[in-house]
Design an enzyme around this catalytic site. Structure first.
Site, mmCIF file in Angstrom:
data_model
loop_
_atom_site.group_PDB
_atom_site.id
_atom_site.type_symbol
_atom_site.label_atom_id
_atom_site.label_comp_id
_atom_site.label_asym_id
_atom_site.label_seq_id
_atom_site.Cartn_x
_atom_site.Cartn_y
_atom_site.Cartn_z
ATOM 1 C CG HIS A 1 -24.019 -45.574 -1.184
ATOM 2 N ND1 HIS A 1 -22.943 -44.869 -0.687
ATOM 3 C CD2 HIS A 1 -23.514 -46.463 -2.063
ATOM 4 C CE1 HIS A 1 -21.829 -45.310 -1.254
ATOM 5 N NE2 HIS A 1 -22.157 -46.281 -2.094
ATOM 6 C CG HIS B 1 -25.570 -50.460 -3.888
ATOM 7 N ND1 HIS B 1 -26.184 -49.292 -4.273
ATOM 8 C CD2 HIS B 1 -24.241 -50.258 -4.030
ATOM 9 C CE1 HIS B 1 -25.259 -48.425 -4.657
ATOM 10 N NE2 HIS B 1 -24.067 -48.980 -4.503
#
Length: 149
Positions: free
Chosen positions: A57, A72
């Site tokens: 992620h 992110h």
């Protein structure tokens, strides 16, 4: 001067609009955020450098000047335990701006109840070190988001 490019296509919304106080309050560092297009694709490196941190992620690339840029992919997506994310590089790899790092599907992230919004943050920087910061625009992967002195 480091030019930081968008790791994906979408709409730049700025850090203040990120639905997470750690990012919206710039506690991790200054930068911006992208609301990505809702189709499967690849997040690419925003700078030339070395992958120093790599998770399904999120990833950090450090350039030759020592600037670390965090991408992110979504908010609270760590809770998906890598589901829907495919790593395309390894920690320690050297990447060029625009090289694919992670394959993911923002629509699947949203369907799983998480925000697909993607902060792009200059780690350990001050807001004054950034110039030309884009806070609102449609971008393609590779478009400039900001410069870092």
């Amino acid at each position: 001067m480091t030019t930081v490019s968008s790791p994906l296509a979408g709409r730049v919304i700025g850090l203040a609009a990120v639905p997470d106080p750690v990012f919206s309050g710039a506690m991790v560092g200054p930068g911006t955020a992208i609301d990505p297009v809702r189709e499967p694709g690849e997040a690419v490196s925003p700078v030339d450098g070395v992958i120093v941190s790599l998770h399904p992620h999120a990833f950090v690339v450090v350039d030759d000047a020592g600037h670390g840029v965090l991408t992110h992919l979504g908010i609270d997506t760590v809770q998906l335990n890598g589901e829907g994310f495919e790593l395309l590089v390894s920690k320690g790899d050297t990447v060029a701006r625009g090289d694919a790092v992670v394959r993911w599907d923002p629509a699947a992230v949203e369907a799983a109840g998480k925000s697909p919004i993607c902060p792009v943050v200059a780690l350990e920087a001050t807001a004054e070190a950034l110039s030309g910061l884009v806070e609102s625009a449609d971008v393609a992967a590779g478009d400039t988001l900001f410069s870092w002195k």
